[in-house]
Design an enzyme around this catalytic site. Structure first.
Site, PDB file in Angstrom:
ATOM      1  N   ARG A 298      32.480  34.337  39.292  1.00  0.00           N
ATOM      2  CA  ARG A 298      31.032  34.457  39.100  1.00  0.00           C
ATOM      3  C   ARG A 298      30.286  34.991  40.335  1.00  0.00           C
ATOM      4  NH1 ARG A 298      27.727  31.220  37.969  1.00  0.00           N
ATOM      5  NH2 ARG A 298      26.750  32.075  36.128  1.00  0.00           N
ATOM      6  N   CYS A 328      43.536  40.622  47.697  1.00  0.00           N
ATOM      7  CA  CYS A 328      43.476  41.824  48.520  1.00  0.00           C
ATOM      8  C   CYS A 328      42.434  42.797  47.995  1.00  0.00           C
ATOM      9  CB  CYS A 328      44.859  42.434  48.653  1.00  0.00           C
ATOM     10  SG  CYS A 328      45.890  41.363  49.675  1.00  0.00           S
TER      11      CYS A 328
END
Ligand code: PLP
Length: 406
Positions: A298, A328
């Site tokens: 979110r 990553c």
């Protein structure tokens, strides 16, 4: 729940971990039913896409809640959790006629939100009770930010197409039993919501055989200290009065339906994650945690701000940290946030992690999704185990298997 309870749960069940407080879900449910106690027939259908764990569904079922679903798989999960089909409502968007027919065959109330499917379904199944989702397109004071149901929204049948809608219903002689709207907007201005309700009443006057009116959701909950939230009690007072007046005019006691997701479960949830590394750069102190947007998307997806507490050191001196994940890609939970002093190994708690958190989690970076725990009667109960390597490869077919099959 106290920080020490949460800390104990993270030790017992490991991190990262979702924890849900059953009492908070119950009190939110009761608050809503109390606000609308003047309405004789009220039904709360929990919008399960917010948090779809079977134990949570069963908890709400036990309180008397119905279920609002958006896919046939959610319908199947609801049935699996023990809901009878009459207590399940199906409000999909952009699904095929076939899926709608399949759900209807399960005995679940269907809600249709476009004219094309409405006409096809009506022609084939004129006797099936159908609900129609309308889009009221309310604009308040010309401000697009507080508009309800944008004109270019993909949801619902525009109220401007009501004459066309009525013609389809007359031609097919289909049975319309409910009118629905779900604007998706935050109901902060109650007057705007009441205005949208009037448009729903106007639409309802075109149909003589209604059983219910469904006002959807959009209740806003506080995410930060001093955040504004929907005044449910005020809304209850005003909308109940108008609803009851409308029922008198209509000549029938209709059922009033709401379908909240966030309101029922957002504040009940907390997400616990461990600080893996403190990284001091020339400008920033990063706290890298054992999670990322694979578990809680979110903040990155919606820009939402979740309050973060260091439950290992709740009373420590506050310092500024940027809390980041281990994915990553840039996955920042919070930028330069004041949190009581952190050290590696500390457990952070993210608040408002009940709605649209676990249900939006993924296996990105081939990480396991977290476990889930329900806190009930002063005890933590595991309601979903941590994933394992088996889960990652379960449906994958490697080259050696292809070779063997040939
Ligand atoms: C998502 C959804 C809800 C729930 O919305 P919240 O903001 O979580 O309360 C209700 N109804 C429908 C049709 C939905 O798609």
């Amino acid at each position: 729940m106290q920080p020490k309870d949460l800390l104990q749960l993270s030790e017992q069940f490991g991190s990262p971990l979702y924890v849900y407080d059953a009492d908070k879900i119950k009190s939110q449910y009761n608050r809503l039913t109390k606000a609308f106690s003047k309405v004789e027939k009220l039904r709360i259908n929990y919008a399960m896409k917010a948090l779809s764990n079977v134990a949570i569904l069963q908890l709400l079922e036990g309180m008397g809640s119905g279920l609002d679903t958006v896919s046939i798989q959610e319908v199947q999960l609801g049935l699996h959790a023990g809901y009878s089909p009459e207590r399940i409502f199906y409000t999909p968007n952009g699904v095929s006629l076939e899926e709608i027919e399949e759900v209807n065959a399960l005995g679940v109330q269907i809600n249709i939100d476009n004219l094309s499917i409405l006409e096809q379904f009506g022609a084939k199944h004129p006797n099936v009770p159908v609900c129609i989702r309308i889009n009221p397109h309310v604009m308040a004071g010309g401000n697009a930010n507080i508009s309800v149901g944008h004109i270019d929204s993909k949801f619902g049948i525009s109220v401007h197409q009501l004459p066309h809608l009525v013609r389809i219903v007359e031609n097919t002689k289909m049975n319309i039993v409910g009118i629905h709207m779900h604007t998706g907007s935050d109901i902060l201005d109650i007057e705007v919501f009441l205005y949208a309700a009037e448009i729903l009443f106007d639409a309802a006057r075109h149909f003589k055989n209604l059983d219910f009116l469904d006002f959807g959701s959009g209740f806003k909950v506080p995410y930060k200290k001093d955040d504004i939230e929907t005044d449910i009690e005020e809304l209850g007072k005003k909308l109940s009065k108008r609803f009851n007046e409308f029922c008198t005019e209509y000549g029938k006691n209709l059922t009033l339906i709401f379908e909240p997701g966030k309101f029922l479960v957002s504040e009940a949830g907390q997400f616990l994650a461990k600080v893996n590394v403190i990284k001091q750069t020339t400008s920033t102190v990063f706290a890298g945690i054992d999670s990322g947007f694979n578990h809680l998307i979110r903040p990155m997806f919606y820009g939402s701000s979740h309050h973060i507490e260091n439950i290992s050191n709740p009373k420590g001196k506050e310092r500024f940290y940027s809390v980041v994940g281990y994915i990553c890609e840039t996955d920042t939970f919070a930028n330069n946030r004041r949190i009581s002093e952190l050290k590696e190994g500390d457990i952070l708690s993210f608040k408002n992690a009940g709605a649209y958190c676990y249900s939006m989690a993924s296996n990105y970076n081939s990480r396991y999704r977290p476990a889930e725990v329900l806190w009930m009667n002063g005890q933590g109960h595991l309601i979903r185990a941590h994933e394992t390597f088996e889960d990652l490869i379960k449906n994958q077919i490697g080259l050696p298997q292809i070779a063997t099959a040939q």
